[in-house]
Design an enzyme around this catalytic site. Structure first.
Site, short mmCIF file in Angstrom:
data_model
loop_
_atom_site.label_atom_id
_atom_site.label_comp_id
_atom_site.label_asym_id
_atom_site.label_seq_id
_atom_site.Cartn_x
_atom_site.Cartn_y
_atom_site.Cartn_z
N ASP A 8 -4.47 -3.27 -2.51
CA ASP A 8 -4.36 -4.46 -3.36
C ASP A 8 -5.70 -4.74 -4.06
O ASP A 8 -6.76 -4.42 -3.52
CB ASP A 8 -3.94 -5.66 -2.50
CG ASP A 8 -3.49 -6.84 -3.34
OD1 ASP A 8 -3.20 -6.66 -4.54
OD2 ASP A 8 -3.44 -7.97 -2.80
N ASN B 292 7.31 -5.00 -7.94
CA ASN B 292 6.40 -4.61 -9.03
C ASN B 292 7.12 -4.28 -10.34
O ASN B 292 6.51 -4.29 -11.40
CB ASN B 292 5.53 -3.40 -8.62
CG ASN B 292 4.41 -3.75 -7.67
OD1 ASN B 292 3.95 -2.92 -6.89
ND2 ASN B 292 3.94 -4.99 -7.72
C1 FPP Z 1 -2.23 -3.37 -6.36
O1 FPP Z 1 -3.20 -3.94 -7.18
C2 FPP Z 1 -1.95 -1.99 -6.70
C3 FPP Z 1 -0.78 -1.51 -7.20
C4 FPP Z 1 0.40 -2.35 -7.47
C5 FPP Z 1 -0.61 -0.12 -7.56
C6 FPP Z 1 -1.31 0.87 -6.70
C7 FPP Z 1 -1.55 2.07 -7.48
C8 FPP Z 1 -2.65 2.86 -7.39
C9 FPP Z 1 -3.72 2.68 -6.45
C10 FPP Z 1 -2.81 3.98 -8.35
C11 FPP Z 1 -1.83 5.07 -8.25
C12 FPP Z 1 -1.46 5.43 -6.87
C13 FPP Z 1 -1.13 6.65 -6.46
C14 FPP Z 1 -0.62 6.84 -5.08
C15 FPP Z 1 -1.27 7.83 -7.31
P1 FPP Z 1 -2.77 -5.17 -8.07
O2 FPP Z 1 -2.40 -4.66 -9.41
O3 FPP Z 1 -1.70 -5.94 -7.38
O4 FPP Z 1 -4.09 -5.99 -8.14
P2 FPP Z 1 -4.25 -7.58 -8.30
O5 FPP Z 1 -3.63 -8.20 -7.08
O6 FPP Z 1 -5.72 -7.75 -8.34
O7 FPP Z 1 -3.56 -7.97 -9.57
#
Ligand code: FPP
Length: 258
Positions: free
Chosen positions: A27, A75
């Site tokens: 996250d 998501n």
């Molecule tokens: C959460 O951060 C992250 C995600 C919803 C996506 C995770 C994806 C990756 C790490 C990249 C691709 C992954 C792989 C396995 C290739 P957020 O967007 O919720 O952050 P925030 O809470 O600060 O908005």
């Protein structure tokens, strides 16, 4: 962090008592990007480096299963542009990493409603899983279009169908029956669950499987999460007494016998 501090942290880990399965809620990509004045997708791109580090360090230590929450059922409700960019990034990463996964003897696996992924993503994902299926050092599972409630609902439907067809009696439904239909069937439950970014929620992730997991919350945003951070989480895990409902005295006695 200096190389010395990094090594000394690693040396503090008792390799005999590693968690067999570590699950991570990655996250903070968006907030990390924002703090740098960059678009959210820059945070996701940088998150891939952290994925690589986590997989590499877990495999090096001897962890058998690493499960990463990469995309939740919820998501899909994000702005279309971000969802598309995430799917493109995922596709590219899967294509790019197969060679490294094979080099490191890591098997790729995925859990979630894979049918809801774009066709190309699903195809490449299944291909990558197939191309790495012979690897046995560690299983890296990506939770994609996954949520625990989705998983429990689809398990309940399959169980109900068995009852309907007279293959199973309602009164015989037990823990094993339910686990048989969970997407994690065959994997041990996570012993350590890590969430980054300082949030202390479970966000619909592996709710059945983490019944006895130790929870560890890191203040770091996911793109900043490095090997040393994983080591710290494992060291913290190893300092805890896992009682599984028993008393402290029972656990001490049990450990002395072993
Ligand atoms: C959460 O951060 C992250 C995600 C919803 C996506 C995770 C994806 C990756 C790490 C990249 C691709 C992954 C792989 C396995 C290739 P957020 O967007 O919720 O952050 P925030 O809470 O600060 O908005």
């Amino acid at each position: 962090m200096s190389e010395h501090l990094h090594t000394s942290l690693k040396e503090k880990i008792d390799l005999e008592r590693l968690p067999k399965h570590i699950a991570i809620i990655m996250d903070g990509n968006g907030r990390w990007a924002k703090s740098k004045g960059k678009p959210r997708i820059f945070g996701h791109q940088s998150g891939v480096t952290a994925v690589r580090e986590a997989a590499e360090s877990a495999a090096e230590l001897g962890v058998s299963y690493l499960t990463l929450y990469a995309f939740s059922t919820e998501n899909w409700t994000r702005p279309r542009m971000e969802v598309n960019a995430l799917m493109r990034l995922l596709l590219q990463t899967i294509k790019d990493e197969v060679v490294t996964l094979n080099k490191n003897n890591i098997r790729l696996n995925a859990i979630g409603d894979l049918d809801s992924l774009p066709k190309l993503n699903k195809e490449h994902l299944l291909r990558a899983m197939d191309q790495t299926s012979h690897n046995d050092r560690m299983t890296l599972t990506l939770a994609l279009s996954y949520s625990s409630r989705w998983e429990i609902i689809q398990a309940a439907r399959k169980l109900a169908a068995e009852v309907e067809q007279g293959e199973l009696k309602a009164g015989d439904v037990d823990q094993h029956c339910i686990e048989r239909f969970l997407t994690t069937f065959g994997m041990p439950d996570p012993e350590l669950l890590i969430r980054t970014s300082g949030e202390t929620r479970l966000s619909n992730f592996m709710l059945w499987q983490i019944a006895y997991a130790e929870l560890y919350f890191s203040k770091k945003f996911w793109p900043e999460f490095r090997k040393a951070d994983l080591y710290e989480a494992i060291i913290d895990f190893q300092c805890r007494e896992r009682r599984f409902g028993k008393t402290s005295e029972q656990i001490t006695k049990q450990n002395n016998k072993e």
